[in-house]
Design an enzyme around this catalytic site. Sequence first.
Site, PDB file in Angstrom:
ATOM      1  N   CYS A   1       0.830  -1.207   0.000  1.00  0.00           N
ATOM      2  CA  CYS A   1       0.000   0.000   0.000  1.00  0.00           C
ATOM      3  C   CYS A   1       0.865   1.257   0.000  1.00  0.00           C
ATOM      4  O   CYS A   1       0.583   2.224  -0.723  1.00  0.00           O
ATOM      5  CB  CYS A   1      -0.928  -0.008   1.202  1.00  0.00           C
TER       6      CYS A   1
ATOM      7  N   CYS B   1      -6.420  -4.156   7.103  1.00  0.00           N
ATOM      8  CA  CYS B   1      -7.600  -3.286   7.074  1.00  0.00           C
ATOM      9  C   CYS B   1      -8.727  -3.837   6.223  1.00  0.00           C
ATOM     10  O   CYS B   1      -9.901  -3.592   6.505  1.00  0.00           O
ATOM     11  CB  CYS B   1      -7.210  -1.890   6.598  1.00  0.00           C
TER      12      CYS B   1
END
Length: 359
Positions: free
Chosen positions: A101, A193
């Site tokens: 990410c 997440c």
Amino acid sequence: MRVLVAMSGGVDSSVAAARMVDAGHDVVGVHLALSATPGTLRTGSRGCCSKEDAGDARRVADVLDIPFYVWDFADRFKEDVIDDFVASYERGETPNPCVRCNEKIKFSALAGRALALGFDALATGHYARLSDGRLRRAVDADKDQSYVLAVLTAQQLRHAVFPIGDTPKAQIRAEAAERGLAVADKPDSHDICFIPSGDTRAFLGARIGVRRGAVVDAGGTKLAEHEGVHGFTIGQRKGLGIAGPGPDGQPRYVTGIDAATGTVRVGGAEDLDVSRLTGERPVFTSGAAFGGPVECQVQVRAHGGLADAVASHDAGVLSVELRAPLRGVAAGQTMVIYRPDPEGDEVLASATISGAAGR
């Protein structure tokens, strides 16, 4: 300086934004919407962008009196992080999606848009430090995030700012409270997440399906059948589908994964020890590749310890000889090379582990 601050809605990025305002910069806050169904993302200061997090970030921006936007990066996040995560497990690897990410979303897609819009820098709430263009560990060793930032290039780091890396987490929370920020006591989230349930095996199974294979011992004897190599990682002890310990009475662990044949190999704890690592796609954060050998320390997990080693680089492959064996190292993990320094250990390089061998 015109600074875009990535605001997750947590305490760390909120204080980072406040410090940028205090420093006199022209600050704009942005929250990344990373899912078409925001309720599926975990909340928390390390989480990514639920509706609640977006609201928290907006309220902090209001307190700081800075412009605030929500940008939709859901498609890019799915392609570069979630799909990559699934594909890596299909190959029998163990990836770190936070590393991906940072590499592809925050400091590539987001930073690229920021620069295109005329911003000079992107600030985040990561616990890390930059000095003279060199990435270093944070003051708070327990919260240090230089590991997940070690994939950034020198060019990316030139436009990065980490305003809280010189401050312990407890102090950051106290500062947030003093500033009247409602997120001062917001809990951290330490899980992936986009897997709010925490059940990685179920998440992967829903996307990959059943791909049966064998669980075998070191001699190749079949012990059980499994539903896919994506349900396993090197060093795993539970959920192997086998009855009891090995013939020696000791626990058995996953020691090897062959995605091509669907074979999962198990063995004793000593079979997990490795003394040599190789890594692909090396990144040299200072911009200058070293040849070798270089005395260093290596870290192979986001919250793992440092191991003394000697690193070298040749023809796009980063090789590491460990001074003492490490246990349970998996392909797909990121290895980060540090140079010890009293001013803060410096990140020299990172690579994706492609091989681990020897004892």
